[in-house]
Structures are given as C-alpha cells and as structure tokens.
Scaffold this motif. Structure first.
Motif, short mmCIF file in Angstrom:
data_model
loop_
_atom_site.label_atom_id
_atom_site.label_comp_id
_atom_site.label_asym_id
_atom_site.label_seq_id
_atom_site.Cartn_x
_atom_site.Cartn_y
_atom_site.Cartn_z
N PHE A 17 -0.08 -1.07 39.70
CA PHE A 17 -0.29 -0.59 38.33
C PHE A 17 -1.23 -1.52 37.55
O PHE A 17 -2.06 -1.04 36.76
CB PHE A 17 1.05 -0.45 37.60
N GLY A 18 -1.11 -2.83 37.74
CA GLY A 18 -1.91 -3.77 36.97
C GLY A 18 -3.38 -3.76 37.39
O GLY A 18 -4.27 -3.55 36.56
N TRP A 44 -1.20 -3.67 31.98
CA TRP A 44 -0.52 -4.80 32.61
C TRP A 44 0.89 -4.99 32.05
O TRP A 44 1.82 -5.35 32.80
CB TRP A 44 -1.34 -6.08 32.44
N GLY A 45 1.07 -4.74 30.76
CA GLY A 45 2.43 -4.80 30.22
C GLY A 45 3.35 -3.79 30.87
O GLY A 45 4.49 -4.09 31.24
N ILE A 46 2.84 -2.58 31.06
CA ILE A 46 3.62 -1.53 31.73
C ILE A 46 3.85 -1.90 33.19
O ILE A 46 4.93 -1.67 33.75
CB ILE A 46 2.90 -0.18 31.60
N ALA A 47 2.84 -2.49 33.82
CA ALA A 47 2.97 -2.89 35.23
C ALA A 47 4.09 -3.90 35.42
O ALA A 47 4.87 -3.82 36.38
CB ALA A 47 1.64 -3.47 35.72
N PRO A 200 0.38 -16.86 40.20
CA PRO A 200 -0.43 -17.23 41.37
C PRO A 200 -0.58 -16.12 42.40
O PRO A 200 -1.67 -15.91 42.95
CB PRO A 200 0.33 -18.43 41.94
N ALA A 201 0.51 -15.39 42.69
CA ALA A 201 0.45 -14.33 43.70
C ALA A 201 -0.44 -13.20 43.23
O ALA A 201 -1.19 -12.61 44.01
CB ALA A 201 1.85 -13.81 44.01
N ARG A 202 -0.37 -12.89 41.92
CA ARG A 202 -1.17 -11.79 41.37
C ARG A 202 -2.66 -12.04 41.57
O ARG A 202 -3.46 -11.12 41.74
CB ARG A 202 -0.86 -11.67 39.86
N ASP A 203 -3.09 -13.31 41.57
CA ASP A 203 -4.50 -13.63 41.70
C ASP A 203 -4.89 -13.91 43.15
O ASP A 203 -5.88 -13.37 43.65
CB ASP A 203 -4.85 -14.83 40.83
#
Length: 248
Positions: A17-18, A44-47, A200-203
């Motif tokens: 979603f993000g 991103w808030g919803i994600a 960190p994982a998101r990037d």
C-alpha cells in the motif's frame, strides 16, 4: 498464526500500500499521476494502519526494525525473538516491493523518469547532505516511536519480568488508527527532506528489489545513500526507547 508470519504479512501489506501509492502518483499514465505529496502521505498513513491491523493480534505489529529495536531496549522483547522479527520484516518488505512492481509493470515501461522509478521503491534526500539526512531520519523515527510508547504506557511495565518477552504493543485494533494518523502527520510535517523512510526494512528491502529486477530504464539503486535510512531510524528508535525509560 506465527508472529513471524504475521510480521511478514504485515510488512508486505505496508509496502504494497505504501510504495503502491508512490507508484500511483509518480508513474506515467496512472489514474493518480501527479496527485501530489498529500496523497502520498495519506497513503502511507493508511498503509501503516493496514499492515498493523493485519499483524497486531499475532506479533504486536512491529513491521519496522526500529520498533523492534526500541522494544528490545525497553525490555519488552528478547533478542531471540528480535532476530527472526528482523528477518520477517525484511522478507515482507521485499515481497511487497515485488508486488508493487508486478502491479504497475506496464506503467514502469512507459515512465521515462528513472529517479521516479527509484522513488517507487526507496527514499532519497531532496538536498544531498548526508549528515542532515541522517538527522532528519533519526528525528522522524524518534517522533514515531516515542509517541507510540506513550500511547501504550500501561503495557510497558519494563520491570515486570513476566512480560519481558511479550511482543504485543497493547494498542488494540483501533489503537493503530492513531498510529496511522501519526505517520500521516510525520509525512506532512517532516517528510519533505528525505521522504521519511523511518523504517530500515521499508527502505532496504525494496531497494534490493529495485537493484535486482529488470526494470526498463532504471538508474542505479543509490547505494551510497542506502545506509542512512537503515542506521538513522535505528538510532532514532533507540533514543526514543531510552527517553521513554527515563520518563516512564
């Protein structure tokens, strides 16, 4: 469900979603093309809400290594649980990024902006000053994790040995709505410098996907910057846990 499966699924949904909203705004010929930063921040808030909603009952919905490190420092998680959490979060982020690419594959083909394609996977600073970017990512993550700790103060009795390995944050299902709003606010207020990885994982996971996939017309994956959105959120999360322990 295993807490580690929950972390995988929650992080995968977070990235789907993000990074999906970024792709919808940035890539050519999408319905949401050029709809702006507020759409990305809201997405991103919803994600975060969706990812946390999926994982909460089974793992406490960390879905972010910086949260896991903070919980470890606060005495709410053992190192034996933290390491598999990190692995599940990274694998979930990789899976989510791959799904975003598959979903928007035709739009990646018709997009000429190589920087925009990279932005669908990972973050970068708008003004390239690495110490400043490090500060921004650390402060952004601190502003994420300290409020979360303060929301869940009753469940963080760090002196109680009985809960030292309990991974549950204790927010409850609706409690993640304010966390989603918090991330929305961070995006609106603090996201304009680096794109607010704060995870960190998101990037790192999606950056690896960008590097490995045969994306037409892509640029390099900017590995000279990649350490910043990994190390700085861990520092910011650690500082938030230390401040919490000082004031709790």
């Amino acid at each position: 469900m295993s807490p580690f499966v929950a972390e995988f699924i929650g992080t995968m949904m977070l990235i789907l979603f993000g990074n999906g909203v970024v792709a919808n705004v940035v890539l050519a010929r999408t319905k949401g093309n050029d709809s702006g930063w507020i759409v990305i921040a809201a997405g991103w808030g919803i994600a975060v809400f969706i990812g946390a909603f999926c994982a909460n009952d089974f793992s406490g919905a960390h879905i972010n290594p910086a949260v896991t490190v903070a919980m470890l420092i606060a005495g709410k998680l053992s190192i034996g649980m933290a390491i598999p959490y990190f692995a599940a979060q990274m694998l979930g982020a990789i899976a989510g990024a791959a799904l975003v690419y598959l979903f928007y594959r035709e739009h990646f083909k018709v997009t000429e902006d190589a920087d925009g394609k990279l932005a669908c996977f990972c973050t970068s600073p708008n003004i390239r000053n690495l110490p400043q970017a490090f500060l921004c990512e650390a402060v952004g993550t601190f502003a994420l994790i300290l409020p979360i700790f303060l929301m869940i103060t009753p469940s963080l009795t760090h002196g109680d040995a009985a809960v030292d390995t309990d991974p549950v944050l204790g927010l409850g299902t609706l409690g993640f709505l304010p966390v989603g709003m918090l991330v929305f606010g961070i995006g609106l207020s603090l996201g304009g410098t680096t794109g607010y990885a704060i995870n960190p994982a998101r990037d790192l996971g999606p950056r690896l996907v960008h590097a490995l996939l045969p994306i037409p017309g892509k640029r390099d994956s900017d590995w000279s910057y990649a350490w910043v959105p990994v190390v700085a959120p861990l520092v910011g999360g650690s500082l938030a846990a230390i401040v919490y322990l000082m004031i709790a």
